[in-house]
Design a protein around this motif. Structure first.
Motif, PDB file in Angstrom:
ATOM      1  N   GLY B 144       0.789  -1.225   0.000  1.00  0.00           N
ATOM      2  CA  GLY B 144       0.000   0.000   0.000  1.00  0.00           C
ATOM      3  C   GLY B 144       0.821   1.275   0.000  1.00  0.00           C
ATOM      4  O   GLY B 144       0.368   2.312   0.476  1.00  0.00           O
ATOM      5  N   ILE B 145       2.035   1.214  -0.530  1.00  0.00           N
ATOM      6  CA  ILE B 145       2.889   2.403  -0.561  1.00  0.00           C
ATOM      7  C   ILE B 145       2.886   2.979  -1.978  1.00  0.00           C
ATOM      8  O   ILE B 145       3.220   2.270  -2.926  1.00  0.00           O
ATOM      9  N   PRO B 146       2.498   4.247  -2.135  1.00  0.00           N
ATOM     10  CA  PRO B 146       2.502   4.834  -3.475  1.00  0.00           C
ATOM     11  C   PRO B 146       3.928   5.066  -3.978  1.00  0.00           C
ATOM     12  O   PRO B 146       4.801   5.465  -3.216  1.00  0.00           O
ATOM     13  N   VAL B 147       4.139   4.787  -5.268  1.00  0.00           N
ATOM     14  CA  VAL B 147       5.469   4.928  -5.853  1.00  0.00           C
ATOM     15  C   VAL B 147       5.436   6.032  -6.903  1.00  0.00           C
ATOM     16  O   VAL B 147       4.513   6.109  -7.713  1.00  0.00           O
ATOM     17  N   PHE B 148       6.441   6.913  -6.868  1.00  0.00           N
ATOM     18  CA  PHE B 148       6.580   7.965  -7.881  1.00  0.00           C
ATOM     19  C   PHE B 148       7.882   7.758  -8.629  1.00  0.00           C
ATOM     20  O   PHE B 148       8.900   7.460  -8.017  1.00  0.00           O
ATOM     21  N   TYR B 162       2.752   2.351 -10.500  1.00  0.00           N
ATOM     22  CA  TYR B 162       3.180   3.609  -9.891  1.00  0.00           C
ATOM     23  C   TYR B 162       2.083   4.655 -10.028  1.00  0.00           C
ATOM     24  O   TYR B 162       1.163   4.520 -10.830  1.00  0.00           O
ATOM     25  N   VAL B 163       2.202   5.702  -9.222  1.00  0.00           N
ATOM     26  CA  VAL B 163       1.183   6.734  -9.228  1.00  0.00           C
ATOM     27  C   VAL B 163       1.425   7.690 -10.387  1.00  0.00           C
ATOM     28  O   VAL B 163       0.544   7.921 -11.209  1.00  0.00           O
ATOM     29  N   SER B 164       2.642   8.241 -10.427  1.00  0.00           N
ATOM     30  CA  SER B 164       2.948   9.230 -11.452  1.00  0.00           C
ATOM     31  C   SER B 164       4.404   9.157 -11.836  1.00  0.00           C
ATOM     32  O   SER B 164       5.250   8.755 -11.032  1.00  0.00           O
ATOM     33  N   PHE B 165       4.651   9.573 -13.070  1.00  0.00           N
ATOM     34  CA  PHE B 165       6.021   9.744 -13.515  1.00  0.00           C
ATOM     35  C   PHE B 165       6.280  11.239 -13.637  1.00  0.00           C
ATOM     36  O   PHE B 165       5.543  11.947 -14.315  1.00  0.00           O
ATOM     37  N   ILE B 166       7.291  11.718 -12.926  1.00  0.00           N
ATOM     38  CA  ILE B 166       7.625  13.135 -12.978  1.00  0.00           C
ATOM     39  C   ILE B 166       8.946  13.277 -13.706  1.00  0.00           C
ATOM     40  O   ILE B 166       9.955  12.738 -13.258  1.00  0.00           O
ATOM     41  N   GLY B 167       8.960  13.938 -14.831  1.00  0.00           N
ATOM     42  CA  GLY B 167      10.230  14.082 -15.508  1.00  0.00           C
ATOM     43  C   GLY B 167      10.109  14.548 -16.926  1.00  0.00           C
ATOM     44  O   GLY B 167       9.037  14.928 -17.388  1.00  0.00           O
ATOM     45  N   SER B 168      11.253  14.524 -17.606  1.00  0.00           N
ATOM     46  CA  SER B 168      11.295  15.081 -18.938  1.00  0.00           C
ATOM     47  C   SER B 168      11.017  14.010 -19.976  1.00  0.00           C
ATOM     48  O   SER B 168      11.026  12.830 -19.700  1.00  0.00           O
ATOM     49  N   LEU B 310      13.495  18.542  -9.439  1.00  0.00           N
ATOM     50  CA  LEU B 310      12.177  17.906  -9.407  1.00  0.00           C
ATOM     51  C   LEU B 310      11.596  17.818  -8.002  1.00  0.00           C
ATOM     52  O   LEU B 310      10.481  17.351  -7.819  1.00  0.00           O
ATOM     53  N   GLY B 311      12.362  18.247  -6.985  1.00  0.00           N
ATOM     54  CA  GLY B 311      11.918  18.115  -5.608  1.00  0.00           C
ATOM     55  C   GLY B 311      10.537  18.710  -5.345  1.00  0.00           C
ATOM     56  O   GLY B 311       9.640  18.018  -4.839  1.00  0.00           O
ATOM     57  N   PRO B 312      10.333  19.992  -5.681  1.00  0.00           N
ATOM     58  CA  PRO B 312       9.026  20.612  -5.396  1.00  0.00           C
ATOM     59  C   PRO B 312       7.867  19.882  -6.078  1.00  0.00           C
ATOM     60  O   PRO B 312       6.812  19.685  -5.454  1.00  0.00           O
ATOM     61  N   GLN B 313       8.084  19.462  -7.327  1.00  0.00           N
ATOM     62  CA  GLN B 313       7.004  18.750  -8.022  1.00  0.00           C
ATOM     63  C   GLN B 313       6.684  17.419  -7.340  1.00  0.00           C
ATOM     64  O   GLN B 313       5.538  17.008  -7.241  1.00  0.00           O
ATOM     65  N   LEU B 314       7.743  16.753  -6.869  1.00  0.00           N
ATOM     66  CA  LEU B 314       7.552  15.476  -6.180  1.00  0.00           C
ATOM     67  C   LEU B 314       6.756  15.690  -4.892  1.00  0.00           C
ATOM     68  O   LEU B 314       5.803  14.962  -4.597  1.00  0.00           O
ATOM     69  N   LYS B 315       7.127  16.716  -4.149  1.00  0.00           N
ATOM     70  CA  LYS B 315       6.457  16.984  -2.885  1.00  0.00           C
ATOM     71  C   LYS B 315       4.966  17.263  -3.123  1.00  0.00           C
ATOM     72  O   LYS B 315       4.099  16.716  -2.432  1.00  0.00           O
ATOM     73  N   GLN B 316       4.698  18.082  -4.140  1.00  0.00           N
ATOM     74  CA  GLN B 316       3.319  18.396  -4.454  1.00  0.00           C
ATOM     75  C   GLN B 316       2.543  17.138  -4.806  1.00  0.00           C
ATOM     76  O   GLN B 316       1.420  16.928  -4.343  1.00  0.00           O
ATOM     77  N   ALA B 317       3.185  16.271  -5.600  1.00  0.00           N
ATOM     78  CA  ALA B 317       2.516  15.039  -6.024  1.00  0.00           C
ATOM     79  C   ALA B 317       2.187  14.161  -4.824  1.00  0.00           C
ATOM     80  O   ALA B 317       1.097  13.581  -4.736  1.00  0.00           O
ATOM     81  N   LEU B 327      -3.944  12.046  -9.872  1.00  0.00           N
ATOM     82  CA  LEU B 327      -2.850  12.743 -10.545  1.00  0.00           C
ATOM     83  C   LEU B 327      -2.711  12.279 -11.984  1.00  0.00           C
ATOM     84  O   LEU B 327      -3.128  11.183 -12.344  1.00  0.00           O
ATOM     85  N   GLU B 328      -2.089  13.120 -12.802  1.00  0.00           N
ATOM     86  CA  GLU B 328      -1.764  12.712 -14.168  1.00  0.00           C
ATOM     87  C   GLU B 328      -0.702  11.629 -14.115  1.00  0.00           C
ATOM     88  O   GLU B 328       0.136  11.609 -13.224  1.00  0.00           O
ATOM     89  N   LYS B 329      -0.722  10.753 -15.114  1.00  0.00           N
ATOM     90  CA  LYS B 329       0.268   9.674 -15.133  1.00  0.00           C
ATOM     91  C   LYS B 329       1.663  10.232 -15.397  1.00  0.00           C
ATOM     92  O   LYS B 329       2.667   9.707 -14.962  1.00  0.00           O
ATOM     93  N   TRP B 330       1.721  11.300 -16.201  1.00  0.00           N
ATOM     94  CA  TRP B 330       3.012  11.890 -16.537  1.00  0.00           C
ATOM     95  C   TRP B 330       2.977  13.375 -16.223  1.00  0.00           C
ATOM     96  O   TRP B 330       2.318  14.152 -16.891  1.00  0.00           O
ATOM     97  N   ILE B 331       3.679  13.755 -15.157  1.00  0.00           N
ATOM     98  CA  ILE B 331       3.788  15.162 -14.821  1.00  0.00           C
ATOM     99  C   ILE B 331       5.071  15.666 -15.466  1.00  0.00           C
ATOM    100  O   ILE B 331       6.170  15.312 -15.044  1.00  0.00           O
TER     101      ILE B 331
END
Lengths: 343, 352, 336
Positions: B144-148, B162-168, B310-317, B327-331
C-alpha cells in the motif's frame, strides 16, 4: 593428526568472526532503527543477494584452486541478455534454462582450457572473457529486454512463506541448494580434494599424480556454471535482460570471498564463507539504507574497511601458524611461499 | 594450542568492536556530510533522532519519503539529489530516507525493499534502467505504498505499479535539438552531423538518439555522418571527436546527448584549429551551468534543458496523493531550449 | 635451413618482438584501411594527426603501465591505479583553488605516493595478497576522491596546470615527453642501479633473494610507491587535459588496460624479468586499437568484442605452448 587440528580451528575462527560480526551488525541495526528487527529484513538479505551468493560460491572454488575468475559479472549479464533474446524469439522456459546453463558451462570450460593448455595467466584470460561476454551482450542489443514469459514471471513473483507473512523467493532456495551442493562436493569428492591440493601447491599436486589439467578446466567450468545459474536467478530477480547489468560485480564476489575467509593465495577456505561474506556486506548496505542520509561513498568506505580488517585477521592467523611451525623462517618472512610449504 | 587460541579470540573480539565503532562512526559522519550541502542542516539532528523513535510516521505525523536515487554520476544528478533533499529536509512535515545506488539496479531494488520494511509513506524512484521493476514494485503496491518515478520511466504496460512519472521527455529533447538545428541552418541546407551518444543502453541515450534521428529524417540534406558513444563523459567525448576530426573535417554540427560530451567535443574542435560555435554548431542537452558559460563565450550554440530540480514537483505530487487527488500519469517538468542571448540572460540564475 | 629457423626461433623468444609485431600489423592494417591515418599536418607550430593523437591519449595508460610493470615483475598487481588517478586528479584541481600550480602538482604527487605506500605497507609488512590489498583502495579510493571534490565535477582555468595536459613542446604534445621522462627514469633505475636487478630477483623468488641479502620488503614498498606516483602523474595529465576532475569517471577501468599493456609487453604475471620498452609498446598498441576502432566507425556496441578477440589473440601468440602447435614436430626435434 596433531598437525591438522590447529588448521581446522584457525579456519573456523575466521568463519566464527564473520558470523559474530553478522550477529553484532544485525543487533546494532535492530537497536538503532525501527523495523530493522524483523524476520523479513533478514530474509530480504537472501532474496536480494541470492545471485551474489551463487556467483561468489563459484568464485570461491576458483580462488581455492589458486586462480581467479573476472568474467563472472559479465557472464551473468550475458545470460540475462541471452534469456531475454530467446524469450523474445518464443522459446519456452525449459529451453532458456538449458541454454543458459550450457552457455555458462561452455564459457567456463573454454576459459579453463585456455588457461591450462597455453599456460596463460587466469587474470588475462578471464579479463578477455569479461570483455567478450559484455561485448556479445552489447551485440545482442544495447537496450534492455523485458521478459514476459509466464513461467519466469510466476517463478519471480512466487512467494514461499516461511513464517506468517514473511517469505522468500524461489531464488533463495536455489542459492541455498548451490551452497550445500558445493560444500558436499568439496568435502566428499576426489575433485574437491584435488582443488584444495592444487591451490596449496600446484607442483606438488602434479607430482602426487593429481589430474591438474582436468581439475583446472573443471574448476572454471564450475565457476561458469555458477555464473550461469546466478544469471538465471538474476534474470528472475529483475525479469529483464540488460547488457549493463552488474558492472563490477566480480569485485563484490571477490570481496565476499575474502570476508568469508577464503585465502586468496589458494588452498584454504571453507565454502560456507562466501555466503556469510555476502550477508555481511548486505547487512552493511541495509544499515546504510535504513540510516537514510548517507551518500554512496560511505558504503564503499565501510566495505573497504571491513575488507581491511578481515585481511588483517587472516594474516595474523597465517603468521601465527607459521610462527608456531617454524619460528626461524617466519621471523622474517610473512610471505606466501612459506604458507604453501606448510599446507 | 590452548595458549594460542586465547589471544586469537581476543583479537576477534577487538575486531568486532572496531567494526561496530566504525559502522556507527561512519553513520554519524555520513549524516553530517550528506546533509551539509543542503541549507537545511539545522533539521538534520532532529530527523536522525526521529529515526530512532518507534514508528516515526505514526508518532509525530511526519510523512516519511524514501528516495532511491541512481547515483552521483554527473553534475545533473547531483542537482536533482540536492533539489529533493532541500525540499524535504526543509519541511518539518516530512522525513527523507535517501539511498544512493551507485548506478546499480540491484542496489535500487534492495533500497525499495528496505523502504517497504521501514513502512515509509511514499517511495520516489529514479530508475537506472526501464525494465525489471515489476516484482519489487508489486511488493510496494501490496504494502500500500505509493510509488513515484523521477526523471526516467519504466517499461510500458506497468502503469498500474506507480502513481505518477515526474520528468522530462527524452524523445522530445532530441526533437527539440533537431528542430533548433533545422531552424538555424535552414531546412534545405547540406549538413553533416556528428552524434556523440550517451552510455550504450541508457534510456536517455536511446531516446535522445531516436527523437533526433526521427526529426531529421524528412530533411535529405541532414546526414549523421558519424555516431559513436562518448559514455556521457567529457574525456570520452573529446577523444571520440578528436579521432573523427582526423578523418574528416567537413562537418557542420555536433549533437551530443549531454553537455559534458559537448564540452569535450568543443575542446577537441579547438585543438584541431577550428572554431566551435561558428565553423561547427554545437548542440548539447541538459542545460548545466558550464554549458551556459560556453554559450556565453560563443563556443557552444544551444543546450536543450533537462530540468533536474524535481523536488518541489515530487512533494506536491505526494501531498496531492495523500489528499486523495487523482494525478496525471506523466507530470512533465518545466523545460526550455537555451541559445544565444537567452542563455546569457539565464546564466546568473542557473543553480547547477 | 635449420640455422635460419633457429635464428627465427631465437627472435621469437625475445619477448619484445611479439608486441612490436602486433603493433606493426595494426599499423599496416590502418595504412590500408584508413586513408589519411598517417598524414601529419603542421600548423600553429604543432603537429596534428592520428599518430600524434595516439601518443597523446596513450600517455596516462603508458605511464601507469610502466609503474605496473615493476609490481607485476614482483609477482604483484595493483588494481587501485584508477582510483589513485582519480584521487590525484581531484587533489590537483582542488589545490589549484588558492595555491600556486607547483604546490598543486606536488600535492597530487604526494597523495599518489601516499596511496602507493599504503598499498606497499599492506603487501610487504602485513603480507596481504597484492590483489586484495589493492582491492581495498580500489573500493575506497573513489569515495576519497569524491570527498575531495565534494561529489561534483570541479574545474580550473589555470593555464600553467592545463599546460601539462594540453601543451605542446617542439611541436609535439607534452604528454609524449612525459611518457619519455617516466620511461627514462625507470630505465635508468633498472639498468644503472641495482634496483632493477633486485626487483627481478624478488619477483623470481622471495626466499632466494632474502638469502642473497636483498630485503624484499623495502623493494616492494618502493615499487608500490612508484606505481602510486605514476598513477598520480596520469591523474594530473587527465585532469589537466580536461581542465576538470571527475571523481566518478576519471581512470575508470584503466587498471585492466594497464595490466593488459604490461602482459602484451612481454612481462609475465608470474614475476621475474620485466620489459619497460615492451610495456610502452603494449600501451601504444592498446591505444592504437581504440583509435583504429573509432576511426573505422565500428559501432559502439562491438568495441568490447573486438578488444576481447585481439587480447586473446595477442596473448595466445605470446604463449610458447600455442606457438609450438605451428612448428612441425619433426623440425622441432632437429632444432632442439
Amino acid at each position: 593428526m596433531n598437525r591438522l587440528t590447529p588448521r581446522i580451528s584457525h579456519n573456523n575462527i575466521v568463519i566464527l568472526a564473520t558470523l559474530l560480526l553478522l550477529i553484532v551488525l544485525y543487533g546494532a541495526g535492530s537497536v538503532q532503527y525501527t523495523g530493522f528487527f524483523s524476520l523479513q529484513v533478514f530474509l530480504n538479505l537472501f532474496i536480494d543477494n541470492a545471485y551474489l551468493i551463487i556467483v561468489a560460491t563459484g568464485m570461491a572454488f576458483v580462488i581455492i584452486s589458486g586462480g581467479i575468475d573476472l568474467s563472472v559479472a559479465s557472464l551473468v549479464a550475458l545470460v540475462s541478455m541471452v534469456s531475454g533474446d530467446l524469450f523474445a524469439h518464443g522459446a519456452n522456459a525449459g529451453t532458456v534454462v538449458a541454454a543458459s546453463l550450457a552457455l555458462g558451462i561452455a564459457f567456463g570450460a573454454g576459459q579453463g582450457y585456455l588457461i591450462y593448455r597455453f599456460q596463460l595467466h587466469p587474470w588475462i584470460v578471464t579479463l578477455a572473457g569479461m570483455f567478450l561476454a559484455r561485448g556479445i551482450s552489447f551485440l545482442i542489443s544495447s537496450e534492455s529486454i523485458v521478459i514476459t514469459n509466464e513461467t519466469y514471471v510466476k517463478l519471480s513473483q512466487h512467494k514461499i512463506h516461511v513464517w506468517g507473512q514473511n517469505f522468500v523467493s524461489v531464488s533463495v532456495l536455489i542459492a541455498l541448494a548451490v551452497v550445500i551442493a558445493v560444500l558436499l562436493v568439496a568435502k566428499f569428492t576426489f575433485f574437491g580434494r584435488a582443488v584444495y591440493a592444487m591451490g596449496g601447491n600446484e607442483k606438488s599436486a602434479a607430482l602426487m599424480g593429481l589430474p591438474i589439467a582436468r581439475t583446472t578446466v573443471l574448476v572454471y567450468t564450475l565457476s561458469g556454471f555458477c555464473s550461469a545459474l546466478g544469471g538465471i536467478v538474476f534474470t528472475l530477480y529483475t525479469l529483464s535482460g540488460y547488457s549493463l547489468h552488474l558492472m563490477g560485480m566480480e569485485m563484490e564476489a571477490i570481496a565476499a570471498c575474502v570476508i568469508g575467509g577464503i585465502l586468496l593465495t589458494g588452498g584454504f577456505g571453507y565454502l560456507i564463507g562466501p555466503m556469510l561474506g555476502v550477508l555481511c556486506t548486505g547487512i552493511i548496505q541495509t544499515i546504510i539504507m535504513f540510516q537514510g542520509t548517507l551518500s554512496s561513498w560511505w558504503t564503499k568506505i565501510a566495505i573497504g574497511l571491513l575488507l581491511f580488517l578481515f585481511m588483517a585477521l587472516q594474516r595474523v592467523i597465517v603468521m601465527r601458524k607459521e610462527k608456531s611451525r617454524n619460528p626461524v623462517s617466519s621471523m622474517n618472512s610473512p610471505n606466501s611461499e612459506n604458507k604453501i610449504v606448510n599446507l | 594450542m590452548k595458549r594460542q587460541r586465547k589471544p586469537l579470540l581476543a583479537l576477534i573480539a577487538l575486531l568486532v568492536m572496531t567494526m561496530l565503532a566504525t559502522a556507527c562512526g561512519g553513520n554519524n559522519n555520513g549524516g553530517n556530510k550528506g546533509s551539509s550541502p543542503a541549507p537545511a542542516s539545522a533539521e538534520t539532528p532532529s530527523s536522525s533522532k526521529a529515526s530512532e523513535e518507534p514508528s516515526p510516521s505514526a508518532s509525530n505525523g511526519k510523512l516519511v519519503v524514501g528516495f532511491a536515487q541512481i547515483g552521483q554520476e554527473s553534475g545533473w544528478r547531483d542537482a536533482e539529489t540536492a533539489s529533493v533533499k532541500e525540499t524535504f529536509e526543509g519541511d518539518p512535515g516530512f522525513e527523507l530516507k535517501f539511498s544512493d545506488a551507485q548506478q546499480k539496479q540491484e542496489n535500487q531494488i534492495k533500497a525499495i525493499r528496505t523502504f517497504i520494511a521501514q513502512k515509509v509513506d511514499a517511495i520516489a524512484l529514479a530508475p537506472v534502467v526501464e525494465s525489471g521493476w515489476e516484482t519489487v514494485l508489486k511488493e510496494a503496491k501490496d504494502a500500500g505504498i505509493p510509488v513515484f518515478l523521477l526523471d526516467r520511466g519504466i517499461t510500458k504496460g506497468n502503469e498500474d505499479l506507480y502513481v505518477s512519472f515526474i520528468g522530462s521527455d527524452f524523445i522530445l529533447e532530441g526533437q527539440n535539438a533537431a528542430k533548433w538545428m533545422i531552424d538555424e541552418l535552414g531546412a534545405d541546407a547540406q549538413v553533416n552531423i556528428v552524434q556523440l551518444e550517451g552510455t550504450v543502453g541508457a534510456s536517455a541515450a536511446n531516446d535522445r538518439k531516436k527523437g533526433f534521428e526521427d526529426a531529421i529524417k524528412d530533411h535529405a540534406g541532414y546526414k549523421i555522418v558519424y555516431s559513436q558513444t562518448g559514455d556521457f563523459t567529457r574525456a570520452k567525448g573529446k577523444e571520440v571527436m578528436e579521432a573523427y576530426l582526423k578523418k574528416d573535417k567537413n562537418i557542420q554540427a555536433v549533437y551530443a546527448h549531454n553537455d559534458d560530451m559537448a564540452l569535450g567535443a568543443i575542446q577537441a574542435i579547438e585543438e584541431a584549429g577550428l572554431k566551435p560555435g561558428t565553423d561547427i554548431k554545437i548542440i548539447g542537452v541538459d542545460g548545466i551551468k558550464p554549458a551556459f558559460e560556453a554559450i556565453a563565450a560563443g563556443k557552444m550554440n544551444v543546450t536543450v534543458e533537462c530540468n533536474p530540480l524535481l523536488g518541489p514537483q515530487l512533494k506536491q505530487a505526494i501531498l496531492d496523493t495523500k489528499a486523495g487527488t487523482k494525478l496525471e500519469k506523466w507530470i512533465k517538468s518545466d523545460e526550455d531550449v537555451y541559445s544565444g542571448q537567452k542563455a546569457i540572460d539565464a546564466l546568473p540564475n542557473r543553480k547547477y | 635451413m635449420a640455422n635460419l629457423t633457429a635464428s627465427v626461433r631465437n627472435i621469437g623468444r625475445n619477448p619484445i618482438i611479439w608486441p612490436l609485431l602486433a603493433l606493426a600489423l595494426l599499423m599496416i592494417f590502418n595504412l590500408i584501411a584508413i586513408p589519411g591515418f598517417f598524414s601529419i599536418e603542421f600548423h600553429d607550430g604543432r603537429l596534428f594527426g592520428s599518430v600524434v593523437d595516439i601518443l597523446k591519449n596513450a600517455s596516462p595508460l603508458a605511464i601507469i603501465a610502466l609503474g605496473m610493470t615493476l609490481v607485476i615483475a614482483l609477482e604483484g598487481i595493483d588494481i587501485s591505479v584508477g582510483s589513485v588517478l582519480a584521487i590525484a586528479g581531484a587533489m590537483g584541481i582542488f589545490m589549484l583553488d588558492g595555491y600556486p600550480t607547483w604546490i598543486a602538482i606536488l600535492a597530487a604527487l604526494g597523495i599518489g605516493v601516499l596511496c602507493g605506500l599504503w598499498n606497499g605497507m599492506l603487501i610487504s609488512i602485513l603480507g596481504i595478497q597484492p590483489m586484495v590489498a589493492t582491492l581495498i583502495l580500489l573500493t575506497i579510493g573513489r569515495g576519497i576522491a569524491q570527498l575531495i571534490t565534494g561529489g561534483r565535477i570541479i574545474d580550473t582555468t589555470s593555464a600553467s596546470y592545463t599546460f601539462l595536459g594540453k601543451g605542446y613542446f617542439l611541436g609535439l604534445p607534452i604528454q609524449a615527453f612525459l611518457i619519455l621522462i617516466v620511461f627514462a627514469l625507470l630505465y635508468v633505475l633498472k639498468t644503472r642501479t641495482a634496483f632493477g636487478l633486485f626487483v627481478e630477483s624478488v619477483g623470481g623468488s622471495k626466499t632466494a633473494s632474502r638469502y642473497a641479502g636483498i630485503r624484499p620488503r623495502s623493494i616492494m614498498m618502493i615499487s608500490y610507491a612508484i606505481v602510486g606516483a605514476c598513477a598520480s602523474v596520469a591523474g594530473i595529465i587527465v585532469s589537466a587535459n580536461l581542465g576538470s576532475a571527475d571523481a566518478n569517471n576519471a581512470g575508470l577501468w584503466i587498471e585492466l588496460d594497464a595490466i593488459l599493456a604490461v602482459v602484451i609487453g612481454g612481462t609475465s604475471m608470474r614475476g621475474g624479468r620485466f620489459y619497460l620498452g615492451g610495456t610502452v609498446i603494449g600501451a601504444l598498441f592498446i591505444q592504437s586499437l581504440t583509435t583504429t576502432i573509432y576511426s573505422l566507425g565500428v559501432p559502439a556496441e562491438s568495441i568490447l568484442l573486438v578488444k576481447a578477440i585481439v587480447v586473446i589473440l595477442v596473448c595466445l601468440i605470446q604463449s610458447e605452448a600455442f606457438r609450438k602447435l605451428f612448428v612441425p614436430v619433426g623440425k622441432k626435434a632437429i632444432i632442439e
